[in-house]
Design a protein around this motif. Structure first.
Motif, mmCIF file in Angstrom:
data_model
loop_
_atom_site.group_PDB
_atom_site.id
_atom_site.type_symbol
_atom_site.label_atom_id
_atom_site.label_comp_id
_atom_site.label_asym_id
_atom_site.label_seq_id
_atom_site.Cartn_x
_atom_site.Cartn_y
_atom_site.Cartn_z
ATOM 1 N N UNK A 52 0.906 5.749 6.464
ATOM 2 C CA UNK A 52 1.721 4.747 6.273
ATOM 3 C C UNK A 52 2.927 4.677 7.037
ATOM 4 N N UNK A 100 0.840 -1.371 -0.007
ATOM 5 C CA UNK A 100 -0.094 -0.035 -0.031
ATOM 6 C C UNK A 100 0.973 1.257 -0.005
ATOM 7 N N UNK A 101 1.881 1.252 0.804
ATOM 8 C CA UNK A 101 2.800 2.446 0.836
ATOM 9 C C UNK A 101 3.569 2.700 -0.359
ATOM 10 N N UNK A 132 0.901 4.147 -2.451
ATOM 11 C CA UNK A 132 0.600 5.695 -2.008
ATOM 12 C C UNK A 132 1.531 6.506 -2.599
ATOM 13 N N UNK A 133 2.870 6.213 -2.908
ATOM 14 C CA UNK A 133 4.158 7.118 -2.964
ATOM 15 C C UNK A 133 3.989 7.348 -4.834
ATOM 16 N N UNK A 167 0.240 15.762 -15.692
ATOM 17 C CA UNK A 167 0.112 17.435 -15.640
ATOM 18 C C UNK A 167 1.538 17.788 -16.539
ATOM 19 N N UNK A 199 -4.777 -0.023 -5.239
ATOM 20 C CA UNK A 199 -4.828 0.290 -3.957
ATOM 21 C C UNK A 199 -5.982 0.063 -3.105
ATOM 22 N N UNK A 255 1.205 13.539 -11.485
ATOM 23 C CA UNK A 255 2.259 14.561 -11.878
ATOM 24 C C UNK A 255 2.980 14.678 -13.325
ATOM 25 N N UNK A 288 0.929 9.862 -6.757
ATOM 26 C CA UNK A 288 0.750 11.151 -7.099
ATOM 27 C C UNK A 288 1.979 11.230 -8.486
ATOM 28 N N UNK A 289 2.995 10.573 -8.485
ATOM 29 C CA UNK A 289 3.797 10.580 -9.567
ATOM 30 C C UNK A 289 3.180 10.387 -10.829
ATOM 31 N N UNK A 300 -6.362 -2.171 0.072
ATOM 32 C CA UNK A 300 -6.995 -1.715 1.348
ATOM 33 C C UNK A 300 -8.086 -2.434 1.901
ATOM 34 N N UNK A 312 -1.428 15.596 -1.369
ATOM 35 C CA UNK A 312 -0.823 14.744 -2.382
ATOM 36 C C UNK A 312 -0.912 13.223 -1.942
ATOM 37 N N UNK A 313 -0.839 12.784 -0.761
ATOM 38 C CA UNK A 313 -1.056 11.364 -0.222
ATOM 39 C C UNK A 313 -2.224 11.186 0.510
ATOM 40 N N UNK A 323 11.082 9.304 -1.660
ATOM 41 C CA UNK A 323 10.140 9.733 -2.577
ATOM 42 C C UNK A 323 10.718 10.220 -4.036
#
Lengths: 76, 141
Positions: free
Chosen positions: B78, A13-14, A17-18, A28, A64, A25, A21-22, A68, B72-73, B140
């Motif tokens: 976590x 999950x972690x 989660x990271x 965009x 995800x 981005x 957003x990449x 979850x 964002x997260x 990150x």
């Protein structure tokens, strides 16, 4: 065993989660480039790449949500 | 659109500010170590100024990171984010304590007492926090 399974799920999950957003981005970033280039070929290429990122994001969000749900079932 | 601009502001404030804290804190350690080796008080004074500057930079770094996590997260709790929050708070507290202590007792590092070793140890611990937070932030990239 359950603890190990829970930790394993939390790590996955972690990572997602990271990663999510990449993807957003990157979407965009490519859309911005698509808008900046005046020629059709460049616009098409960057829009194609942006759409790929959007698909990745949607796929990651589905995975995800699935993980979850598994984690919440394990916690019950 | 407004949200994207706000998110970018949080991310950039966090990234820029964390380079200040992560750069200044190890230098503070190095300078105070040089004071203990050479006995030159200028090193100790310079170390203190580094801690003051790092302490000033910590709150914007912490809160921009916190807001970035919320936006964002989506505030997901976590392991990495929990540790970043916990060690961020500890980093801030130890830095404030060091500055307040050094202001109230300017000779804390220079007078012959065991307190000077506690002060020295706290600077090293603070550097450990900054290093660990930098390591977590690196995940990150």
């Amino acid at each position: 065993m359950r603890t190990r399974e829970r930790k394993d799920l939390e790590r996955k999950i972690e990572a997602l989660v990271i990663a999510i957003p990449r993807e957003s981005e990157s979407y965009d970033f490519y859309m911005k480039l698509a808008a900046e280039y005046p020629d059709e070929a460049s616009k098409e290429m960057f829009t194609f790449l942006a759409n790929q990122e959007q698909m990745h994001q949607e796929a990651l969000e589905r995975i995800l949500a699935n993980l979850e749900e598994k984690l919440s079932k394990l916690a019950r | 659109m407004a949200n994207t601009v706000k998110n970018k502001l949080f991310v950039h404030t966090h990234h820029i500010g964390s380079h200040f804290t992560n750069g200044l804190t190890p230098i503070a350690s190095l300078l105070v170590t040089l004071y203990f080796i050479t006995g030159d008080r200028d090193f100790e004074r310079a170390s203190f100024y580094c801690i003051v500057l790092a302490m000033v930079a910590i709150p914007p770094v912490f809160f921009s990171g916190f807001l970035d996590w919320l936006t964002r997260f989506q505030g997901r709790p976590t392991h990495i984010f929990n540790h970043k929050r916990l060690f961020g708070v500890l980093f801030m507290l130890v830095s404030i304590l060091l500055v307040v202590w050094r202001i109230m007792r300017p000779d804390v590092a220079t007078e012959a007492s065991t307190l000077r070793y506690i002060y020295l140890a706290m600077i090293y611990v603070d550097t450990g926090f900054a290093t660990y937070l930098g390591y977590l932030g690196g995940k990150f990239i």
